[in-house]
Design a protein around this motif. Sequence first.
Motif, PDB file in Angstrom:
ATOM      1  N   ALA A 101       0.803  -1.230   0.000  1.00 14.49           N
ATOM      2  CA  ALA A 101       0.000   0.000   0.000  1.00 14.49           C
ATOM      3  C   ALA A 101       0.831   1.273   0.000  1.00 14.49           C
ATOM      4  O   ALA A 101       0.374   2.305   0.449  1.00 14.49           O
ATOM      5  CB  ALA A 101      -0.947  -0.017   1.191  1.00 14.49           C
ATOM      6  N   MET A 102       2.056   1.190  -0.518  1.00 13.01           N
ATOM      7  CA  MET A 102       2.833   2.429  -0.591  1.00 13.01           C
ATOM      8  C   MET A 102       2.315   3.283  -1.747  1.00 13.01           C
ATOM      9  O   MET A 102       1.863   2.759  -2.755  1.00 13.01           O
ATOM     10  CB  MET A 102       4.319   2.123  -0.785  1.00 13.01           C
ATOM     11  N   TYR A 104       2.390   6.330  -4.856  1.00 15.35           N
ATOM     12  CA  TYR A 104       3.216   6.752  -5.996  1.00 15.35           C
ATOM     13  C   TYR A 104       3.907   5.605  -6.730  1.00 15.35           C
ATOM     14  O   TYR A 104       4.977   5.791  -7.298  1.00 15.35           O
ATOM     15  CB  TYR A 104       4.282   7.772  -5.549  1.00 15.35           C
ATOM     16  N   GLY A 105       3.338   4.409  -6.710  1.00 13.84           N
ATOM     17  CA  GLY A 105       3.955   3.308  -7.442  1.00 13.84           C
ATOM     18  C   GLY A 105       5.215   2.766  -6.811  1.00 13.84           C
ATOM     19  O   GLY A 105       5.992   2.060  -7.444  1.00 13.84           O
ATOM     20  N   LEU A 106       5.411   3.072  -5.540  1.00 13.48           N
ATOM     21  CA  LEU A 106       6.596   2.574  -4.845  1.00 13.48           C
ATOM     22  C   LEU A 106       6.265   1.261  -4.143  1.00 13.48           C
ATOM     23  O   LEU A 106       5.133   1.044  -3.717  1.00 13.48           O
ATOM     24  CB  LEU A 106       7.057   3.592  -3.799  1.00 13.48           C
ATOM     25  N   SER A 107       7.254   0.411  -4.020  1.00 12.64           N
ATOM     26  CA  SER A 107       7.073  -0.766  -3.182  1.00 12.64           C
ATOM     27  C   SER A 107       8.420  -1.182  -2.619  1.00 12.64           C
ATOM     28  O   SER A 107       9.469  -0.897  -3.211  1.00 12.64           O
ATOM     29  CB  SER A 107       6.433  -1.918  -3.959  1.00 12.64           C
ATOM     30  N   TYR A 154      10.064   1.276  -8.142  1.00 11.63           N
ATOM     31  CA  TYR A 154       9.126   2.306  -8.546  1.00 11.63           C
ATOM     32  C   TYR A 154       8.606   1.975  -9.941  1.00 11.63           C
ATOM     33  O   TYR A 154       9.366   1.559 -10.810  1.00 11.63           O
ATOM     34  CB  TYR A 154       9.834   3.666  -8.564  1.00 11.63           C
ATOM     35  N   VAL A 155       7.310   2.119 -10.133  1.00 11.78           N
ATOM     36  CA  VAL A 155       6.716   1.950 -11.462  1.00 11.78           C
ATOM     37  C   VAL A 155       6.135   3.301 -11.858  1.00 11.78           C
ATOM     38  O   VAL A 155       5.350   3.895 -11.112  1.00 11.78           O
ATOM     39  CB  VAL A 155       5.588   0.898 -11.455  1.00 11.78           C
ATOM     40  N   ALA A 156       6.546   3.799 -13.024  1.00  9.83           N
ATOM     41  CA  ALA A 156       6.083   5.112 -13.469  1.00  9.83           C
ATOM     42  C   ALA A 156       4.645   5.022 -13.968  1.00  9.83           C
ATOM     43  O   ALA A 156       4.238   4.001 -14.508  1.00  9.83           O
ATOM     44  CB  ALA A 156       7.002   5.627 -14.581  1.00  9.83           C
TER      45      ALA A 156
END
Lengths: 396, 307
Positions: A101-102, A104-107, A154-156
């Motif tokens: 659940a982070m 901005y596409g972060l994990s 990160y996924v843009a």
Amino acid sequence: MTISTMRLTGVAAACAIFSINAFAEDSSLTNPAISAVLDGYYQSAERPMSERVEGFGLGHTEVAMSANIDDMFYGKLTAVIEMHDGETELGLEEAFIQTLAMPYGLSMRAGRFLSDIGYLNNQHVHTDAFSDRPAAYRAFLGSHYFDDGVRLSYVAPTDLYWTMGVEAFKGDNMRAADEHNERDYKSTGVYTAFTKIGGDAGINGSWQAGLSYLRNENGRMTAEEHDHVAVLDEHDHEHSHSAQYTGENTYVADFVYKWAPNGNYKYQHLTLSGEFFRVTDFKPLEEEHDEHDAHDDEGKDYQDGWYLSSVYQFSPHWSAGLRYGQVDTQMMHDDHFDPQKLKETEVSLAWHQSHFSTVRLQYTNQQGTNFDGIEDDNVITLQYIMTLGAHGAHQF
Amino acid sequence: MRINSKQFLPKALKTLTLAVTLGFISNAQAEFNIFACEPEYAALAKELAPDARIYSATTAMQDPHQVQARPSLIAKMRQADLAICAGADLEIGWLPMLQMKSANAKVRSTDQGLFFAAEQIDTVDQMKSVDRSMGDVHAKGNPHLHFDPKRLLGVAEALTQKLMQLDPDSTAQYQANLARFSQRWNDAIPRWEQKAKPLNGKKIIAYHSSFKYLFNWLGLEQVADLEPKPGIPPSSSHLASLLTRAKQGDILAIIIASYQSERGADWLGERADLPVIVLPMSVGGNEQSVDLFSLYDSAIDLLLAAK
């Protein structure tokens, strides 16, 4: 032997499996996805740096369990049972948590997991179209590189797939040999950075390309003072997951293209993939100042390897693969390095009764130069890989 | 061309800043993004949220069981506000992987932006126990439910609730869209049923349980399956046994879906002298099927043509 591998007796390992099975049968626990992979084979000879031995053997027998832990975390545990020299080894290939659940596409992922460098590395070996990883993977990553550490990715938010990430690992399996047992290794030895882009090419095709960098603080060799202790000496008897050839810097470029008529993977599909590895800065620092390093060819401080693979599933029941790969490595002898080369040409034919079962026949021709005594060798492998339990993922 | 680096850098920075600002502005005004696992749900979303940006992960020419978690799908799911899927484990091989790789918290759970059609209604053929020797069966029942008009209407109602939950500002709009769709759909159902009357009680051989709901609705009886077991393609020995069955002479036609191979069906059709009908699995499965209404029309017309 790797630090991560516990040696157990066969009985203890069997107990471990049964207790997990008992768990799976508990109907109140439908939530975790539990699966097992059975992998058995017979082969006429052994491929160098491989985990598979000559004759009958068991490959990666895996038991995996995964589930969402809560709304914030996902967890996965993959235990691998391997038989070596009559002993049963229980190893942990994965034991990680990942954030769900982070923003901005972060994990983030932490624990033990497969590094996301290259194309094949983050995939489980039982999904491969060949019985062993390409020689470049076996030489530079110990077949598949998993380790204890953390990852941030990160996924843009773009229509073109674009992901990037960084990882830090303990790096024990990537250490250069310690000839004198007195080396002071860094406890966090490996850092990686990677990026991948991908998308569709028309309705039939999809592609992905990636670039990765791996920094190995413990990858440089130390000078040998005693005579002739080759880095490779142990590996005939050692089936650890350790990389056989290391260096301070590793660069990987990878691509994959998949094609299926109308994008329908049910009946036919083609996968083309390739990766290139360059491992640099492995020579002992002292060596560089050595006055009698005269041979030109040995002056290069890098090793490389690559492969190209093409697999065509021509009916739901049958697929065939063709792969060529080579590695150019350097072996330390006293105060100088000898170049080595291994070239592998491989053909495989697989029969799939269903989504969950594969029987494969593979032929490998190996051409070696100064590589483990290989000159022109042929290996035939007959193998089955079957999965039971939870449905696996169709990873691209 | 020679670029003056002293001038170029500030200019480039300005352009970049502008681009980033524009990016944020367009993001702020961005439409509601819908990711549909199958084209029928993209079509349903188009009826209920015509202003949304809708993307279908698969086409009617693709087996929805066998989809790869490919990069383009990860990129689309990354941007989704809502993911609509059939559920009942139809997408088990690829949806969890997409969710994991797209790192989009919005579409992780059905409390938020994830919607499974099969959870809104009762599926047929649910099983108490499942064993893989039975083939690739779904314990949660048959997920190809979009060919049951009443169940689909139930899904439309639940989907409207979901849209209102996620995008409360447009509540009135979604209610109006649902009312309009329900009206047209409820008008169409008796028309379809009237038209398909001659099909009632007819026997057919079909591939997989892809059209189970359609057959149940129209009173067609699937007496045999081209697949020996779910997920296992037709084998020659199985086809031979189907030929024996077909020779009883009571079969209307052999029916396959737009994503299924015609080979086994053609073999059988030729020998048993039966027509082979390729039905659109979903919207886009043939030229006529451009939305849910024309999909139903086309499927019924094709079946009637076999008579």
